[in-house]
Scaffold this motif. Structure first.
Motif, PDB file in Angstrom:
ATOM      1  N   ASP A 128      -5.700  -2.125  -0.369  1.00 47.97           N
ATOM      2  CA  ASP A 128      -5.689  -2.284   1.091  1.00 47.97           C
ATOM      3  C   ASP A 128      -6.782  -3.267   1.505  1.00 47.97           C
ATOM      4  O   ASP A 128      -7.812  -2.872   2.068  1.00 47.97           O
ATOM      5  CB  ASP A 128      -5.905  -0.917   1.760  1.00 47.97           C
ATOM      6  CG  ASP A 128      -5.675  -0.966   3.264  1.00 47.97           C
ATOM      7  OD1 ASP A 128      -5.304  -2.038   3.779  1.00 47.97           O
ATOM      8  OD2 ASP A 128      -5.877   0.074   3.923  1.00 47.97           O
ATOM      9  N   PRO A 129      -6.591  -4.557   1.226  1.00 46.40           N
ATOM     10  CA  PRO A 129      -7.658  -5.527   1.542  1.00 46.40           C
ATOM     11  C   PRO A 129      -7.966  -5.585   3.041  1.00 46.40           C
ATOM     12  O   PRO A 129      -9.103  -5.857   3.424  1.00 46.40           O
ATOM     13  CB  PRO A 129      -7.085  -6.857   1.033  1.00 46.40           C
ATOM     14  CG  PRO A 129      -5.601  -6.658   0.976  1.00 46.40           C
ATOM     15  CD  PRO A 129      -5.412  -5.212   0.635  1.00 46.40           C
ATOM     16  N   GLU A 130      -6.970  -5.316   3.886  1.00 48.28           N
ATOM     17  CA  GLU A 130      -7.191  -5.399   5.333  1.00 48.28           C
ATOM     18  C   GLU A 130      -8.317  -4.472   5.774  1.00 48.28           C
ATOM     19  O   GLU A 130      -9.207  -4.865   6.539  1.00 48.28           O
ATOM     20  CB  GLU A 130      -5.899  -5.051   6.082  1.00 48.28           C
ATOM     21  CG  GLU A 130      -6.065  -5.076   7.598  1.00 48.28           C
ATOM     22  CD  GLU A 130      -4.784  -4.716   8.328  1.00 48.28           C
ATOM     23  OE1 GLU A 130      -4.817  -4.693   9.564  1.00 48.28           O
ATOM     24  OE2 GLU A 130      -3.760  -4.453   7.670  1.00 48.28           O
ATOM     25  N   LEU A 131      -8.297  -3.237   5.309  1.00 52.96           N
ATOM     26  CA  LEU A 131      -9.294  -2.252   5.733  1.00 52.96           C
ATOM     27  C   LEU A 131     -10.697  -2.681   5.329  1.00 52.96           C
ATOM     28  O   LEU A 131     -11.631  -2.666   6.134  1.00 52.96           O
ATOM     29  CB  LEU A 131      -8.958  -0.887   5.117  1.00 52.96           C
ATOM     30  CG  LEU A 131      -9.937   0.244   5.434  1.00 52.96           C
ATOM     31  CD1 LEU A 131      -9.937   0.547   6.925  1.00 52.96           C
ATOM     32  CD2 LEU A 131      -9.580   1.496   4.639  1.00 52.96           C
ATOM     33  N   VAL A 132     -10.866  -3.088   4.068  1.00 51.07           N
ATOM     34  CA  VAL A 132     -12.202  -3.414   3.567  1.00 51.07           C
ATOM     35  C   VAL A 132     -12.703  -4.722   4.174  1.00 51.07           C
ATOM     36  O   VAL A 132     -13.890  -4.853   4.502  1.00 51.07           O
ATOM     37  CB  VAL A 132     -12.204  -3.455   2.029  1.00 51.07           C
ATOM     38  CG1 VAL A 132     -13.596  -3.774   1.495  1.00 51.07           C
ATOM     39  CG2 VAL A 132     -11.738  -2.112   1.467  1.00 51.07           C
ATOM     40  N   LEU A 133     -11.818  -5.700   4.356  1.00 52.46           N
ATOM     41  CA  LEU A 133     -12.234  -6.949   5.016  1.00 52.46           C
ATOM     42  C   LEU A 133     -12.657  -6.681   6.463  1.00 52.46           C
ATOM     43  O   LEU A 133     -13.575  -7.313   6.982  1.00 52.46           O
ATOM     44  CB  LEU A 133     -11.093  -7.968   4.976  1.00 52.46           C
ATOM     45  CG  LEU A 133     -10.810  -8.578   3.607  1.00 52.46           C
ATOM     46  CD1 LEU A 133      -9.540  -9.422   3.657  1.00 52.46           C
ATOM     47  CD2 LEU A 133     -11.985  -9.431   3.123  1.00 52.46           C
TER      48      LEU A 133
END
Length: 915
Positions: free
Chosen positions: A451-456
């Protein structure tokens, strides 16, 4: 609460309470009704004078929001005190009051905080020791009538102390309002009693419940407002990251620690001094914006709409900069403040977790999914990634990237105090920006299969993202001043990365079957993720952001660790990321030269796959409702046609073969006898067979079979694959037919998104229009379709003046006037071998397509197809035309005249709409 307004300079210029009170005291007479009327007139004059002074101060010092809101509260305070004294001493005097005949007037809610915008509600409460006495009833009633006569919008209550306690216990809204109760006038001992009972009987031992209630209320409000603080028309009061979120922090702090001012949150350890300064700065700015909103609109308006953004940017003295207008700079500052509020909320939650959350649970936060085995020096604190010491980042700045990589890898949250430290130490990232290790960790997060969106988003909230990629910092909180983009550039970009990950993981297979199917064939996966990150990186710099962004990509990609081949791919994708949508939505895909020109730029099947996927997530991330079946179909059609050319080097079938293949399929589908089918084929020109897809061919054929010798026939049915209604009109062809039909469809409430115009060999028109309602949905209700058919019949029969009916239609977007759009007309003879292609850019408005079509009619040209794309307030209408003999238009003088007429129509200048 003495001292509440000590910071206000020259208070008597706002209102001189003593002078107004003396004037009212001099009124003669004994009739309470007449006296109240006369006193109210004097109070109204004082109110108007005071408001003018508060407005003058706001204009003179447009950024002093807290001072302006306090001045408004001070004005109301003084008026209430004058009115209370006048009512209790002059109208209803009580020489020997009993213990039960006491009355206190309190300010509650925002007014209790001494913060009021010009048209805020005046929230007041009357308190009595017990059941209201007749004297108290008369005083309260008289005061309320006077306040209503002043034109104030009241939020008022009358309670005994017992009722106050009971209602506050039962209703968290009442409890919150009373939490901020402030003494205005009346019996001070009664107020002290009420305050003591509230603290001991309502507040005591209920902190955990109150916190949970306020956080649940906040989350519900966020969902209602869109659950992001980066919508481009935010609600200053209720939106995520707005005033109400700041208030919620203060309420919780006040409820737990009984602080009176936000500054005291530092003393109780909920904020550091630096964090309180950020709190105060955001509060002051939002209060200023809200005061300007109320002042400009003359009402309690809290939504910062496009038409108001420009005026407030002027008022608050923002100025233009190269590549960024004053309104964009104002809104960028707004979103940076909203981002700050989000960061402060995280810090607050951390303290609440430590002190008040039940064992093993946390307020509003999910529980850990699993425990990581390796933490690289980081520690776990109740399931969250935390720091072993406060100087952990300072000892090794690469850990500022590593903490986010570990959070993604192990699926854990980052402790808010670690986020606080990351925000504080973010500048240390400057020292490791070129570190291969740090860049590899960042690329791991960006291209994560999870889930790159959350961490970015976490990286962005902490300010680490912008520090590590300074080019990204330039678009953080940057809005695009138009009605098409719903989010700031950084929010749009992070959402697009999230959509890409969901397509790769198969979550969006139903919405994007083609992209989901081809993703497995994509070789340059890392390049695609980086291209999505960088596609809008150069917005706000002046110039073409695609070209400038490609230059940024050439510089950044090697730093991220991409190979030269990957770097070239990313730069190409950023440079051409708008090509596929522009071709699909603005060009005729049945014209083979359109496909060849597109393929000349794309050059390889891999690039085609990458470009399709990037185009989809870019459009989807613009905002809700932007993506639809029509766009999916057009992009799919373009992809398939281009893939065939790129794979085979040419179209598999020539023009005659393609026509023959379509006719064979249609014959099989219809099951007609040979003679009937031959008659149909003979009637329709070659261009018709190329232009229309097979399902439309079949529908048209069945429709034409029912028309026989009719001079006019209209058919309309929902076309699910395109998210629109297909309207087919069969009529005797004559000049001006298209612009009349376009006008009639608009009068009926429809929007044309595509049109194909054909003439049979025996002189009849077969025109296919794709129509949607103003919200982008199929035009399919029976009443709508009935109006549509009647409007077309009336227009073609010249019943009623079409021009008058079009002028009477309201603007489709009432705020479109807030945008400066210079009309532009482009005439291109290179885009097609058979047609002159005309593209017109203009502000979207009623009858635009009709006026442009009329301009073409006046220019004596034949329209073969029309393609309509709208981007918020901007419309882009493309026409494929020839002269009346079927040739392209090449004479310079005629092209000049054509361009001049189209520009006049685009600008809405007087054009003869009559037949």
């Amino acid at each position: 609460m003495s001292g509440r307004f000590d910071h206000l300079p020259n208070r008597r210029t706002i209102i001189d309470r003593r002078a107004v009170a003396e004037t009212i005291a001099a009124l003669e007479g004994v009739d309470p009704t007449a006296l109240r009327r006369d006193a109210t007139m004097l109070l109204k004059a004082a109110l108007e004078k005071g408001r003018i002074e508060v407005e003058r101060r706001l204009v003179e010092h447009p950024s002093r929001g807290l001072e302006a809101s306090s001045a408004q509260a001070y004005l109301i305070d003084q008026l209430l005190r004058i009115l209370f004294d006048f009512t209790t001493h002059r109208l209803y005097p009580l020489p020997n009051p009993t213990a039960g005949e006491r009355l206190t007037l309190i300010a509650v809610g925002g007014y209790g905080r001494a913060e009021m915008a010009p048209h805020s509600d005046v929230d007041i409460g009357f308190l009595t020791p017990g059941k209201q006495t007749p004297w108290a009833e008369r005083v309260i009633e008289s005061m309320l009538y006077a306040l209503w006569d002043l034109g104030l919008k009241l939020g008022q209550s009358s309670r005994s102390l017992d009722e106050m306690v009971r209602q506050a216990k039962a209703d968290v809204t009442v409890r919150t309002a009373l939490l901020e109760a402030r003494f205005v006038c009346g019996d001070t001992e009664l107020y002290e009693q009420a305050s003591h009972r509230f603290k001991t009987e309502v507040q005591a031992d209920t902190a955990r419940t109150f916190i949970a209630d306020k956080l649940a209320e906040r989350d519900a409000r966020h969902r209602k407002m869109g659950d992001t603080r980066y919508v481009v028309e935010p609600n200053v009061k209720e939106g995520k990251g707005g005033l109400r979120d700041l208030h919620a922090l203060f309420w919780i702090g006040k409820y737990i620690y009984d602080v009176q001012r936000a500054a005291e949150l530092v003393e109780v350890g909920l904020f550091t001094k630096a964090e309180y300064r950020l709190f105060h700065r955001a509060d002051n700015f939002f209060q200023a914006v809200r005061c300007h909103l109320h002042s400009i609109t003359g009402r309690a308006e809290d939504r910062l709409t496009f038409d108001l953004q420009r005026e407030i940017a002027d008022r608050m003295r923002f100025s233009d900069r190269p590549g960024k207008s004053k309104v964009e700079r104002f809104m960028q500052f707004y979103f940076l403040q909203a981002k700050t509020v989000g960061t402060l909320s995280g810090v607050f939650l951390a303290h609440l977790d430590e002190k008040f959350a039940a064992r093993g649970r946390r307020f509003g936060l999910p529980t850990i999914r699993r425990s990581p085995r390796k933490l690289n020096g980081f520690v776990l604190d109740r399931g969250r990634l935390a720091l072993p010491s406060d100087d952990f980042f300072q000892a090794d700045p690469e850990r500022l990237i590593e903490i986010f990589q570990l959070a993604d890898k192990h699926g854990v949250e980052i402790h808010p105090l670690a986020m606080r430290a990351a925000a504080r130490d973010a500048k240390l990232v400057d020292d490791v920006r070129n570190s291969p290790t740090a860049n590899a960790l960042f690329l791991d997060v960006l291209t994560s299969p999870r889930d790159p969106e959350l961490v970015l988003r976490w990286m962005n909230e902490a300010g680490v993202f912008g520090r590590f990629v300074p080019d990204f910092a330039r678009v953080v909180a940057q809005m695009q001043f138009d009605m098409y983009h719903h989010y700031t550039v950084d929010e749009h970009t992070i959402r697009a990365i999230g959509l890409l990950a969901r397509i790769e993981n198969g979550v969006l297979k139903e919405d994007h079957p083609l992209a989901s199917a081809i993703f497995e064939q994509i070789v340059s996966r890392r390049a695609l993720y980086v291209a999505v990150l960088l596609h809008d990186i150069a917005k706000g710099r002046g110039g073409d952001h695609s070209i400038l962004g490609a230059e940024v990509a050439q510089r950044l990609c090697p730093r991220f660790g991409l190979t030269p081949a990957e770097t070239e791919t990313v730069a190409w994708l950023v440079r051409w990321h708008l090509l596929m949508s522009a071709t699909a939505f603005k060009r005729d895909l049945s014209d083979f030269k359109t496909i060849l020109d597109f393929c000349d730029v794309v050059q390889s099947p891999e690039r085609l796959r990458l470009l399709l996927t990037l185009t989809i997530v870019d459009i989807r991330a613009v905002g809700p409702g932007v993506w639809n079946g029509w766009k999916r179909q057009l992009l799919g059609d373009l992809y398939e046609a281009a893939e065939e050319v790129l794979r085979l080097g040419h179209k598999q079938k020539g023009r005659a073969e393609r026509i023959a293949a379509k006719q064979d399929h249609l014959r099989d589908a219809l099951g007609w006898d040979a003679e009937s089918f031959a008659t149909l084929v003979h009637r329709l020109p070659e261009a018709y067979w190329i232009a229309e897809p097979e399902d439309v061919l079949a529908h048209n054929a069945r429709f034409l079979a029912t028309t026989f010798d009719a001079q006019l026939a209209i058919d309309a049915h929902v076309y699910p694959g395109r998210g629109a209604t297909l309207v087919t009109i069969y009529a005797a062809d004559h000049p001006g037919l298209f612009y009349r039909i376009a006008g009639a469809i608009h009068v009926a409430g429809g929007n044309i998104i595509d049109a194909r115009i054909h003439t049979t060999r025996d002189g009849m028109a077969v025109d296919n229009f794709l129509v949607q309602d103003p919200f982008g949905r199929p035009f399919d209700e029976s009443g709508q379709l009935s109006r549509l058919k009647t409007a077309i019949e009336d227009a073609l029969a010249n019943r009623g003046k079409l021009a008058d009916r079009l002028v009477a239609k309201p603007l489709p977007r009432t705020r479109a006037e807030a945008f400066d759009i210079v009309p532009n007309a482009l005439v291109d003879n290179k885009a097609s071998n058979r047609f002159t292609v005309v593209e017109v850019n203009a502000r979207d408005r009623p009858a635009l397509l009709n006026q442009l079509a009329n301009a073409l009619f006046q220019s004596k040209v034949t329209i073969h197809s029309a393609h309509v794309a709208t981007y918020g307030e901007r419309a882009v209408d493309t026409f494929y035309i020839t002269d009346l003999t079927g040739d392209r238009i090449t004479q310079p003088a005629r092209l000049k005249t054509l361009e001049r007429r189209l520009l006049a129509a685009a600008a809405g200048e007087d054009i003869d709409l009559a037949a």
